[in-house]
Design a protein around this motif. Structure first.
Motif, mmCIF file in Angstrom:
data_model
loop_
_atom_site.group_PDB
_atom_site.id
_atom_site.type_symbol
_atom_site.label_atom_id
_atom_site.label_comp_id
_atom_site.label_asym_id
_atom_site.label_seq_id
_atom_site.Cartn_x
_atom_site.Cartn_y
_atom_site.Cartn_z
ATOM 1 N N GLY A 74 0.796 -1.226 0.000
ATOM 2 C CA GLY A 74 0.000 0.000 0.000
ATOM 3 C C GLY A 74 0.828 1.276 0.000
ATOM 4 O O GLY A 74 0.295 2.368 0.210
ATOM 5 N N ARG A 75 2.116 1.152 -0.252
ATOM 6 C CA ARG A 75 2.955 2.356 -0.240
ATOM 7 C C ARG A 75 3.011 2.989 -1.624
ATOM 8 O O ARG A 75 2.990 2.295 -2.633
ATOM 9 C CB ARG A 75 4.365 1.987 0.239
ATOM 10 C CG ARG A 75 4.346 1.464 1.657
ATOM 11 C CD ARG A 75 5.695 0.958 2.097
ATOM 12 N NE ARG A 75 6.618 2.040 2.416
ATOM 13 C CZ ARG A 75 7.786 1.850 3.028
ATOM 14 N NH1 ARG A 75 8.165 0.632 3.374
ATOM 15 N NH2 ARG A 75 8.572 2.864 3.292
ATOM 16 N N ARG A 76 3.049 4.297 -1.639
ATOM 17 C CA ARG A 76 3.152 5.039 -2.895
ATOM 18 C C ARG A 76 4.642 5.141 -3.251
ATOM 19 O O ARG A 76 5.473 5.401 -2.373
ATOM 20 C CB ARG A 76 2.541 6.420 -2.666
ATOM 21 C CG ARG A 76 2.471 7.337 -3.863
ATOM 22 C CD ARG A 76 1.527 8.488 -3.476
ATOM 23 N NE ARG A 76 1.806 9.738 -4.146
ATOM 24 C CZ ARG A 76 1.191 10.131 -5.266
ATOM 25 N NH1 ARG A 76 0.280 9.362 -5.813
ATOM 26 N NH2 ARG A 76 1.475 11.290 -5.804
ATOM 27 N N VAL A 77 4.959 4.905 -4.524
ATOM 28 C CA VAL A 77 6.362 4.784 -4.922
ATOM 29 C C VAL A 77 6.712 5.784 -6.026
ATOM 30 O O VAL A 77 5.978 5.934 -7.002
ATOM 31 C CB VAL A 77 6.663 3.352 -5.446
ATOM 32 C CG1 VAL A 77 8.144 3.201 -5.782
ATOM 33 C CG2 VAL A 77 6.246 2.296 -4.432
ATOM 34 N N GLY A 78 7.826 6.467 -5.861
ATOM 35 C CA GLY A 78 8.356 7.338 -6.908
ATOM 36 C C GLY A 78 9.675 6.775 -7.406
ATOM 37 O O GLY A 78 10.432 6.192 -6.635
ATOM 38 N N VAL A 79 9.928 6.912 -8.698
ATOM 39 C CA VAL A 79 11.184 6.426 -9.260
ATOM 40 C C VAL A 79 11.843 7.542 -10.067
ATOM 41 O O VAL A 79 11.206 8.155 -10.923
ATOM 42 C CB VAL A 79 10.959 5.217 -10.203
ATOM 43 C CG1 VAL A 79 12.290 4.720 -10.780
ATOM 44 C CG2 VAL A 79 10.233 4.090 -9.493
ATOM 45 N N VAL A 80 13.098 7.822 -9.764
ATOM 46 C CA VAL A 80 13.884 8.726 -10.602
ATOM 47 C C VAL A 80 14.855 7.840 -11.366
ATOM 48 O O VAL A 80 15.733 7.217 -10.771
ATOM 49 C CB VAL A 80 14.679 9.745 -9.746
ATOM 50 C CG1 VAL A 80 15.381 10.748 -10.655
ATOM 51 C CG2 VAL A 80 13.775 10.445 -8.750
ATOM 52 N N ALA A 81 14.665 7.733 -12.679
ATOM 53 C CA ALA A 81 15.493 6.842 -13.500
ATOM 54 C C ALA A 81 16.469 7.682 -14.307
ATOM 55 O O ALA A 81 16.056 8.471 -15.150
ATOM 56 C CB ALA A 81 14.612 6.004 -14.418
ATOM 57 N N ILE A 82 17.748 7.508 -14.016
ATOM 58 C CA ILE A 82 18.746 8.383 -14.639
ATOM 59 C C ILE A 82 19.487 7.663 -15.756
ATOM 60 O O ILE A 82 19.945 6.539 -15.592
ATOM 61 C CB ILE A 82 19.714 8.906 -13.563
ATOM 62 C CG1 ILE A 82 18.929 9.778 -12.581
ATOM 63 C CG2 ILE A 82 20.864 9.688 -14.188
ATOM 64 C CD1 ILE A 82 19.610 10.041 -11.295
ATOM 65 N N ASP A 83 19.543 8.301 -16.904
ATOM 66 C CA ASP A 83 20.242 7.754 -18.064
ATOM 67 C C ASP A 83 21.260 8.774 -18.554
ATOM 68 O O ASP A 83 21.049 9.977 -18.415
ATOM 69 C CB ASP A 83 19.249 7.476 -19.201
ATOM 70 C CG ASP A 83 18.664 6.080 -19.124
ATOM 71 O OD1 ASP A 83 19.427 5.152 -18.804
ATOM 72 O OD2 ASP A 83 17.460 5.924 -19.374
#
Lengths: 304, 138
Positions: A74-83
């Protein structure tokens, strides 16, 4: 437009969040108001997880699986994907999302791709700000995914509370050389694609390196075997993350890393802010471009 | 130097067609022209593409179709963007598209349509113009 974005950010509207990150990334005048509008307690309590490793190790696929696990809690997830940005054209292909598209319609998963933009500095400031914006928008887990090569990418990992290094068997000899440096930053090593030949050997190698030549390393990285594409080994990995997090909270290691990350962001912002004026000074100084460039640099810095 | 504003675009392939050569070719060409290109891979629904475009804050969405389903899928992406509150993001489309379909696609909100004969420079220029306009309107 500015007020709309601030309101959108406050309402946790996906577009508002996305616009806010773009503005901060470009060091827009609205940056101060965006960052100061965030709830510090949310930023402080979020788990910031770094996922790094060489290209092809399966970072994005593993990230995708980790997202699923946290979502089931139930946790809200953010992703910073660096290329990486192409040093020649300045452009970039940001493809980490491909492996995470299964979450595209989940309103509680926000993925943001970010290019390194070949900046000397500035990347930690931008990525750190994205982490803050995600956490401030209710993401209790924020994942920073980055290729573990090059200094700027390694610096990014220092923004994380806990770093998972993803390796896989058969990626070639360069990995051997890279491993030692990468291992220094890793709290947990995921030996991914562990159904492939060579996984056991790789795991043993890592355990040996991680413990140090004389077994003197205080907290050797925990090694987990995973097959991200099949979701195998995820229980173990999530458990390891939880254990390390609890230990770090207790020992004060987490606070120490947060403080270090904060200083890193301050330094990065300071350099970002100084850059335009230094560039102006270089351009407006009459110099013959001979002799010691360092000397001129220190002279220009003394001008106030 | 580093503060130059970057154009961010998304390249996506809606529908079931698995041929992504065209999409990847355009993605690479745009990267080489200095764009930041978010690539979403094959077999995406219009809603997934719209959600990704919003989260990535791109200025333009470029779609590729080689299967013949463009008349249905491209306008659906336009609608999905509007539903996601991002109807202002222009959509460009390309692929194996018969001339007689181009007018229809334009009517349904596809800003420009490219076919296999379109020169690459024209495609890149169209993306650049759309990005600059999007920025100008902020």
């Amino acid at each position: 437009m500015g007020e709309d974005i601030l309101k959108g950010l406050k309402d946790r509207d996906p577009r508002g969040i996305a616009r806010a990150i773009s503005l901060v990334e470009e060091n827009d005048p609205l940056t101060d108001r965006i960052l100061s509008s965030l709830d510090d307690s949310l930023v402080d309590s979020a788990l910031v997880l770094g996922i790094t490793g060489p290209p092809g190790a399966g970072k994005s696929t593993l990230t995708d699986r980790i997202i699923s696990r946290y979502r089931s809690q139930g946790r809200r997830v953010g992703v910073v994907a660096i290329d990486p940005t192409s040093p020649i054209s300045g452009g970039a292909i940001l493809g980490d999302r491909i492996r995470m598209m299964g979450h595209a319609l989940d309103k509680d998963v926000i993925v943001r791709s970010m290019a390194t933009r070949g900046r000397l500095g500035g990347l930690c400031a931008a990525a750190g700000a994205a982490v803050r914006i995600f956490a401030g928008s209710g993401c209790s887990v924020v994942i920073i995914e980055t290729v573990g090569v090059g200094q700027s990418e390694m610096d990014i990992v220092r923004l994380a509370d806990i770093t998972v290094l993803v390796l896989a068997p058969g990626l070639g000899d360069d990995i051997q050389a890279m491993k030692a440096g990468l291992l220094e930053v890793a709290d947990i090593v995921a030996v991914n694609k562990s159904d492939l030949e060579g996984a056991e050997t790789l795991a043993m190698d890592i355990e040996t390196i991680a413990r140090g030549s004389t077994g003197d390393v205080e907290h050797p990285a925990k090694v987990c075997m995973t097959v991200a594409s099949e979701g195998k080994g995820l229980d173990d990995l999530l458990q390891a993350i939880e254990t390390v997090e609890a230990a770090h909270r207790k020992s004060g290691e987490r606070r120490m890393r947060r403080d270090r990350a904060y200083d890193l962001e301050v330094l990065d912002w300071a350099v970002e802010m100084m850059k335009p004026s230094i560039i102006k000074r270089i351009e407006s100084t009459d110099h013959d471009r001979k002799g010691d460039p360092r000397l001129l640099a220190s002279k220009l810095l003394e001008q106030e | 130097m580093t503060d130059r504003k970057k154009h961010r675009v998304l390249i996506g392939k809606p529908g079931l067609d698995g041929h992504d050569r065209g999409a990847k070719f355009i993605a690479r060409a745009l990267r080489d022209a200095g764009f930041e290109v978010v690539y979403t891979g094959i077999r995406r629904t219009p809603e997934e593409i719209a959600a990704a475009a919003v989260q990535e804050d791109v200025s333009v969405v470029g779609l590729s179709s080689l299967s013949g389903a463009h008349l249905r899928l491209f306008p659906e992406v336009v609608k999905a963007l509007a539903a996601a509150g991002a109807g202002d993001i222009p959509v460009l489309g390309g692929g194996v598209i018969p001339d007689e379909d181009i007018e229809q696609l334009r009517k349904e909100g596809i800003r420009e349509v490219f076919t296999p004969g379109t020169p690459l420079e024209r495609i890149i220029a169209a993306f650049r113009n759309a990005c600059e306009e999007a920025r100008g309107s902020l």
